[in-house]
Design a protein around this motif. Structure first.
Motif, mmCIF file in Angstrom:
data_model
loop_
_atom_site.group_PDB
_atom_site.id
_atom_site.type_symbol
_atom_site.label_atom_id
_atom_site.label_comp_id
_atom_site.label_asym_id
_atom_site.label_seq_id
_atom_site.Cartn_x
_atom_site.Cartn_y
_atom_site.Cartn_z
ATOM 1 N N MET A 1 -5.349 6.694 4.346
ATOM 2 C CA MET A 1 -4.557 5.488 4.103
ATOM 3 C C MET A 1 -4.341 4.705 5.404
ATOM 4 O O MET A 1 -4.356 3.471 5.401
ATOM 5 C CB MET A 1 -3.215 5.853 3.469
ATOM 6 C CG MET A 1 -2.416 4.658 3.009
ATOM 7 S SD MET A 1 -3.208 3.669 1.735
ATOM 8 C CE MET A 1 -3.086 4.763 0.363
ATOM 9 N N VAL B 1 -4.240 12.383 2.486
ATOM 10 C CA VAL B 1 -4.189 11.040 1.899
ATOM 11 C C VAL B 1 -3.722 10.031 2.940
ATOM 12 O O VAL B 1 -4.271 8.920 3.051
ATOM 13 C CB VAL B 1 -3.271 11.029 0.661
ATOM 14 C CG1 VAL B 1 -3.065 9.615 0.143
ATOM 15 C CG2 VAL B 1 -3.839 11.925 -0.422
ATOM 16 N N CYS B 2 -2.722 10.417 3.732
ATOM 17 C CA CYS B 2 -2.181 9.484 4.720
ATOM 18 C C CYS B 2 -3.165 9.208 5.852
ATOM 19 O O CYS B 2 -3.162 8.112 6.423
ATOM 20 C CB CYS B 2 -0.857 10.002 5.266
ATOM 21 S SG CYS B 2 0.471 9.847 4.059
ATOM 22 N N TYR C 1 0.805 -1.219 0.000
ATOM 23 C CA TYR C 1 0.000 0.000 0.000
ATOM 24 C C TYR C 1 0.841 1.274 0.000
ATOM 25 O O TYR C 1 0.395 2.304 -0.494
ATOM 26 C CB TYR C 1 -0.933 0.012 1.209
ATOM 27 C CG TYR C 1 -2.227 -0.729 0.966
ATOM 28 C CD1 TYR C 1 -3.381 -0.055 0.621
ATOM 29 C CD2 TYR C 1 -2.285 -2.108 1.075
ATOM 30 C CE1 TYR C 1 -4.565 -0.719 0.392
ATOM 31 C CE2 TYR C 1 -3.454 -2.790 0.849
ATOM 32 C CZ TYR C 1 -4.597 -2.096 0.506
ATOM 33 O OH TYR C 1 -5.760 -2.770 0.274
ATOM 34 N N LEU C 2 2.033 1.243 0.577
ATOM 35 C CA LEU C 2 2.780 2.483 0.787
ATOM 36 C C LEU C 2 4.092 2.591 0.008
ATOM 37 O O LEU C 2 4.797 3.582 0.149
ATOM 38 C CB LEU C 2 3.075 2.652 2.290
ATOM 39 C CG LEU C 2 1.855 2.698 3.204
ATOM 40 C CD1 LEU C 2 2.294 2.746 4.649
ATOM 41 C CD2 LEU C 2 0.979 3.894 2.867
ATOM 42 N N GLU D 1 4.948 3.286 -3.104
ATOM 43 C CA GLU D 1 5.084 4.419 -4.023
ATOM 44 C C GLU D 1 4.410 5.691 -3.513
ATOM 45 O O GLU D 1 4.365 6.689 -4.231
ATOM 46 C CB GLU D 1 4.492 4.059 -5.393
ATOM 47 C CG GLU D 1 5.142 2.854 -6.055
ATOM 48 C CD GLU D 1 6.612 3.083 -6.370
ATOM 49 O OE1 GLU D 1 6.980 4.225 -6.728
ATOM 50 O OE2 GLU D 1 7.379 2.119 -6.243
ATOM 51 N N GLU D 2 3.870 5.675 -2.306
ATOM 52 C CA GLU D 2 3.135 6.833 -1.783
ATOM 53 C C GLU D 2 4.083 7.954 -1.366
ATOM 54 O O GLU D 2 5.166 7.709 -0.853
ATOM 55 C CB GLU D 2 2.291 6.431 -0.561
ATOM 56 C CG GLU D 2 1.050 5.666 -0.887
ATOM 57 C CD GLU D 2 0.008 6.484 -1.619
ATOM 58 O OE1 GLU D 2 -0.151 7.684 -1.329
ATOM 59 O OE2 GLU D 2 -0.646 5.905 -2.507
ATOM 60 N N ARG D 3 3.646 9.179 -1.580
ATOM 61 C CA ARG D 3 4.329 10.373 -1.087
ATOM 62 C C ARG D 3 3.517 10.884 0.103
ATOM 63 O O ARG D 3 2.300 10.694 0.159
ATOM 64 C CB ARG D 3 4.399 11.468 -2.162
ATOM 65 C CG ARG D 3 5.037 11.047 -3.477
ATOM 66 C CD ARG D 3 6.500 10.743 -3.416
ATOM 67 N NE ARG D 3 7.259 11.882 -2.893
ATOM 68 C CZ ARG D 3 8.494 11.778 -2.430
ATOM 69 N NH1 ARG D 3 9.101 10.620 -2.412
ATOM 70 N NH2 ARG D 3 9.114 12.832 -1.985
ATOM 71 N N TYR D 4 4.160 11.539 1.044
ATOM 72 C CA TYR D 4 3.450 12.005 2.224
ATOM 73 C C TYR D 4 2.539 13.183 1.887
ATOM 74 O O TYR D 4 2.970 14.200 1.345
ATOM 75 C CB TYR D 4 4.418 12.422 3.336
ATOM 76 C CG TYR D 4 3.673 12.865 4.575
ATOM 77 C CD1 TYR D 4 3.111 11.932 5.415
ATOM 78 C CD2 TYR D 4 3.504 14.217 4.858
ATOM 79 C CE1 TYR D 4 2.393 12.321 6.536
ATOM 80 C CE2 TYR D 4 2.789 14.624 5.979
ATOM 81 C CZ TYR D 4 2.232 13.673 6.804
ATOM 82 O OH TYR D 4 1.529 14.061 7.905
#
Length: 179
Positions: A106, A102-103, A92-93, A95-98
């Protein structure tokens, strides 16, 4: 005086609806024959006059007998849960950017996914609590603590920390044995 009459009527009504009689042969009871039964036989009669007024919910509740099992039959699979935490957080995380909005969502989503995957293991009699923290990764430090009252023989936890270039995530699964 009105409330005592109301209470008396309610008591009489409950006695009218449900009754049970029993005849036993003993020194204080008369011995007699009914419909060919021998003297000293026992008969019990139970009835409900108004079945529509019975509580339907009482029929739906299931009461289980005590098992007197004070500990788990098998230990909580901490290693398997660690693999679940690593798999879910990485997928889930990765490729995620902070981004705070969204977080926040998430963290809720990841928590529900982890709880579902751990429940799929069908571990009996354990209550599960899943806590996920996601934060921005910028040269600062953070201390996250948790305290619980539990039995160290049967209760346990599993934890995993994930980091990428812009965020960190900490996932904890607490498993408390339910006696």
């Amino acid at each position: 005086m009105m409330t005592s009459d109301t209470a008396r009527d309610a008591a009489a009504g409950s006695l009218k609806r449900r009754a049970s009689t029993s005849s036993l042969s003993s020194r204080g009871c008369r011995r007699h024959e009914l419909h060919g039964r021998p003297k000293g036989s026992m008969s019990t009669v139970s009835y409900v006059d108004e079945p529509g007024q019975q509580d339907d919910v009482s029929r739906l509740t299931v009461q289980l007998e005590n098992t007197y099992q004070l500990g788990p039959t098998k230990p909580f699979p901490v290693v398997v849960v660690n693999h679940i935490l690593k798999d879910v957080l990485s997928n889930y995380l990765r490729e995620e950017r902070y981004d705070p909005e969204v977080c926040r969502q998430m963290a809720k989503t990841v928590s529900e996914v982890i709880k579902g995957r751990v429940k799929d293991l069908l571990i009996p009699r354990y209550k599960l609590m899943v806590v996920v923290h996601i934060g921005q990764l910028t040269s600062q430090s953070i201390l996250i603590g948790s305290r619980c009252l539990w039995d160290p023989k049967s209760d346990t936890f599993s934890s995993y920390v994930f980091r990428n270039s812009s965020l960190f995530a900490l996932a904890n699964v607490y498993a408390v044995y339910f006696e």
